[in-house]
Scaffold this active site. Structure first.
Site, PDB file in Angstrom:
ATOM      1  N   HIS A 292      -8.758  -6.569 -36.423  1.00 51.97           N
ATOM      2  CA  HIS A 292      -9.517  -7.014 -35.023  1.00 51.97           C
ATOM      3  C   HIS A 292      -8.720  -6.982 -34.161  1.00 51.97           C
ATOM      4  CE1 HIS A 292      -8.648 -11.487 -34.990  1.00 51.97           C
ATOM      5  NE2 HIS A 292      -8.525 -11.515 -36.591  1.00 51.97           N
ATOM      6  N   GLU A 339     -13.990 -10.993 -32.947  1.00 55.00           N
ATOM      7  CA  GLU A 339     -14.002 -11.349 -34.504  1.00 55.00           C
ATOM      8  C   GLU A 339     -13.900 -12.920 -34.376  1.00 55.00           C
ATOM      9  OE1 GLU A 339     -12.414 -13.107 -38.293  1.00 55.00           O
ATOM     10  OE2 GLU A 339     -11.302 -13.160 -36.579  1.00 55.00           O
ATOM     11  N   ASP A 367      -6.478  -8.446 -42.059  1.00 50.07           N
ATOM     12  CA  ASP A 367      -6.412  -9.645 -41.215  1.00 50.07           C
ATOM     13  C   ASP A 367      -5.875 -10.982 -41.739  1.00 50.07           C
ATOM     14  OD1 ASP A 367      -6.962 -11.243 -39.030  1.00 50.07           O
ATOM     15  OD2 ASP A 367      -9.152 -11.429 -39.648  1.00 50.07           O
TER      16      ASP A 367
END
Lengths: 474, 474
Positions: A292, A339, A367
């Site tokens: 993200h 996100e 992530d």
């Protein structure tokens, strides 16, 4: 767990420090039933390339330096999209474009807290994302402490009028990040539970594992299921939560004052940035890797999720640079927007690409910072577990152990996973991740240039194996 | 260096974990020429008591919790004096009192900084103590970087009109704290040197060794020797100095904006808190141990100098509690006010006690955090070095090595040292001290309960040996 032929481990390790190409496999490994020896050899070469050097660190360095903080919906996030388009084009990706959407905009304001009595002193806090504001002059009240969100949820409705609640729950440090799942409940629910109890505001011990004086922000529920609004809520830095605990332990009533003035604004532009390596034979079939692009506003988002951007872009770039031919299928890199503020990019992608989702072969998201990958989890159809495990076997020499078939797939993959897209987790060691997560201390200096190499190697091998084969996980 | 009889080392080590009293010395050690065996045995017992438990941690815990930050001249520092009087009386000290004085008051205001171009983003700063304010709307300008203060001082006067200077000098991490002496020059002089060069403001890389995102405050020169005022000056957190360095390395001009709004106010009350164990035979002869009661405003002053308060009060309290008789000489504990803002308490003490200074036998100050003492330095008359070394020998089993006769004596002892009072340094390991020094992260959680015990043991032995003997260091 099968034992791989020894040469895999040897040649990959040797390659970490040498520039000679690895020997081609001379016999079919256990993965041979799924992936041809030639594919394995090529994956092997990509791993070697990744370990010798890759663009991941330079990508994070560029993003964290030239954009810095990039809260969803802000001009900074828009600059991050422009940065991403320019970077992905310069690296040679195709079909680089932005897919815009809108999300509610929340902007941090003043945030201060202080103990009024019996021992006046400031406390270090940060407002939780989506929190309403206090009055400009703040809100003051006696502190009532709870050991957990559940304990607060059990008090009679309206029984804490005029009080400020303090949820003093610790987060457990774990390799797999499971402590976060437990701890985050108080961040999400404190404002709503405090409102239900009649309190004026909520303080939580930061959701984090660090001992330094950084409060951890993060999204909270702004209203309950009946749209009853939460009260203003903020996180105390761990030393300040300790201090408040000690003050309460003195046995006298403790009053605090809290001023937070964030603003909730009309929907603002966000967007996903997409780039591809078009498939040579089955371009409609998509291997998705994501990370993200937005970050919280306090740090520069080097760890969350600049590292993920570096890893997936760096891995895909290795295929662009080092393969003699384009893979069969399309490799799609998705840099999700928004996100942190509620998965806006994930939802937008699932809507925008609904027709295509049945042709998404598999998806993975990076992530979780910079820790090495230690486990390979999948979420594929039961009859495809063997194929998924074949990938895992090929990752074993990187120190990646076998996992389960219960992968979650990363927060931006939730919508497409529910829609039937198979996902995998290249699960990173998150032991230190929550020391920095959502703090001002999430800055580039926390990443050394070689830190991302093992991740890049694993992603490159994974992407290549799936993209250049006909294997299905449906 | 003499080798001590082995039983010293053995019994002290053993005592760290046991409650049995140490055996009395059975032969004169090398120190026997100066201190009678009975004195040594008593010092030995005090060391054992200190290692078994003492009040130092509880004292820091109380100060850092019940007072917290206590900037000189503020109501918080006044509360710290009240706290100290109550605590010292409760511990059984005599002649507990405050000696008031006044100091200029400087109060922190807003402090923000941002890169305006080419890559807009916030920077984390803190104003340096005594800095003038910028205009309320701030000051903006192109950044000109210098590798050191000396480099800035060499540019032609007036040549940097409209610029903001940035001194990007690193601090060297050292055990003995010598890196601070080098690095602090830029903090003291940046504002004046920038003004001379015609610049609008000065930024420095924080004087500190940590990598976390805490800017380090500390006093600066508000004017040069001709009373020409400094420009506003602030310290960048290390990650922000890194960021600014990277941005400048991109080759384009970098503009920043700085807003700091501290206020310099009329003189405000401060004070020293004094407590004694009156001497039984020579009460006019004084053994002084000190620490400073004020702290910077950002942290809670647990390390700087709550630890020192705990160590010297805890050590003196052991004499009160465990000696069968009062020592010959008076033990005086001085908790200095206003150290951080220019040694106001040190000056006031030297003035107030000028008549008494010739009867100060020796003085020591603890103001270097929680690290173990590793060296014993003295500053005594050449013919008294043997006497001073005799103390050092008795501290050897605590892991304290011999030092030189060039002790500085702690910043609050500067005036009385110049006036002829012999001083010693019980020199602590400062390896990590400047990670926390003058930051918001100087909080109690950085001290574990046992961390101060070796310091307390050494101070207790030192205080007792001098106070209950007739040795002179003049």
């Amino acid at each position: 767990m099968r034992v791989l032929p020894l040469f895999f481990g040897l040649c990959w390790c040797a390659l970490a420090g040498a520039a000679t190409p690895p020997p081609a496999p001379t016999q079919a490994s256990g993965a041979g039933a799924v992936f041809a020896a030639e594919l394995q050899a090529t994956a092997n070469r990509l791993v070697g390339q990744a370990l010798q050097g890759n663009t991941a660190y330079a990508i994070v360095e560029s993003l964290a330096t030239e954009v810095g903080p990039r809260l969803a919906g802000t001009a900074a996030e828009a600059r991050a999209r422009e940065w991403a388009v320019a970077k992905l084009q310069a690296l040679g990706f195709s079909n680089v474009h932005i897919e815009p959407f809108e999300i509610p905009l929340w902007l941090r304001g003043v945030e201060t807290a202080e103990v009024l009595s019996p021992y006046p002193q400031p406390l270090v806090i940060t407002a939780l994302g989506a929190s309403p504001a206090t009055a400009p002059e703040g809100v003051a009240g006696e502190v009532v402490a709870f050991a957990s969100l559940a304990q607060l949820q059990r008090v009679p409705a309206g029984s804490l009028a005029g009080k400020i609640v303090f949820i003093d729950e610790m987060m457990t440090r774990t390799q797999d990040g499971s402590g976060y799942g437990v701890a985050v409940a108080k961040r999400l629910g404190a404002g709503v539970a405090a409102a239900r109890a009649g309190a004026s505001a909520a303080l939580i011990r930061s959701v984090g594992t660090g001992r330094d004086r950084f409060p951890h922000t993060g999204l909270m529920q702004a209203a309950d299921e009946n749209a009853a609004p939460a009260v203003p809520a903020a996180a105390l830095a761990a030393p300040d939560a300790d201090q408040l605990r000690r003050l309460l332990g003195r046995g006298q009533p403790v009053s605090v004052k809290l001023v937070i003035t964030p603003r909730s604004l009309p929907p603002a532009p966000s967007g996903n940035v997409i780039a591809e390596i078009p498939g040579s034979q089955a371009p409609a079939e998509i291997v998705l890797v994501g990370a993200h692009l937005d970050s919280w506003d306090l740090g520069t988002g080097a760890i969350d999720d600049g590292a993920g951007i570096g890893i997936v872009v760096g891995a895909a770039q290795l295929l662009l640079e080092h393969l003699p031919h384009k893979p069969r299928r399309t490799v799609r890199v998705v840099l999700f927007g928004a996100e942190e503020v509620g998965y806006g990019g994930a939802r937008a992608y699932a809507l925008e690409h609904a027709q295509e989702l049945p042709r998404h072969v598999i998806a993975a998201e990076s992530d979780f910072g910079t820790g090495d990958i230690w486990r390979f989890d999948t979420a594929v159809a039961p009859e495809r577990i063997a194929a998924a495990e074949a990938i895992g076997e090929l990752l074993r020499p990187l120190g990646i152990g076998p996992g389960s078939n219960s992968a979650r797939g990363g927060s931006d993959l939730g919508y497409i996973s529910k829609a039937g897209v198979p996902v995998v987790d290249l699960k990173q060691n998150g032991w230190d991740y929550f020391d920095l997560h959502h703090t001002a201390n999430d800055t580039l200096d926390k990443i050394a240039p070689g830190d991302l190499d093992q991740n890049v190697a694993a992603y490159a091998a994974f992407i290549y194996l799936v993209a250049d084969s006909e294997v299905s996980f449906r």
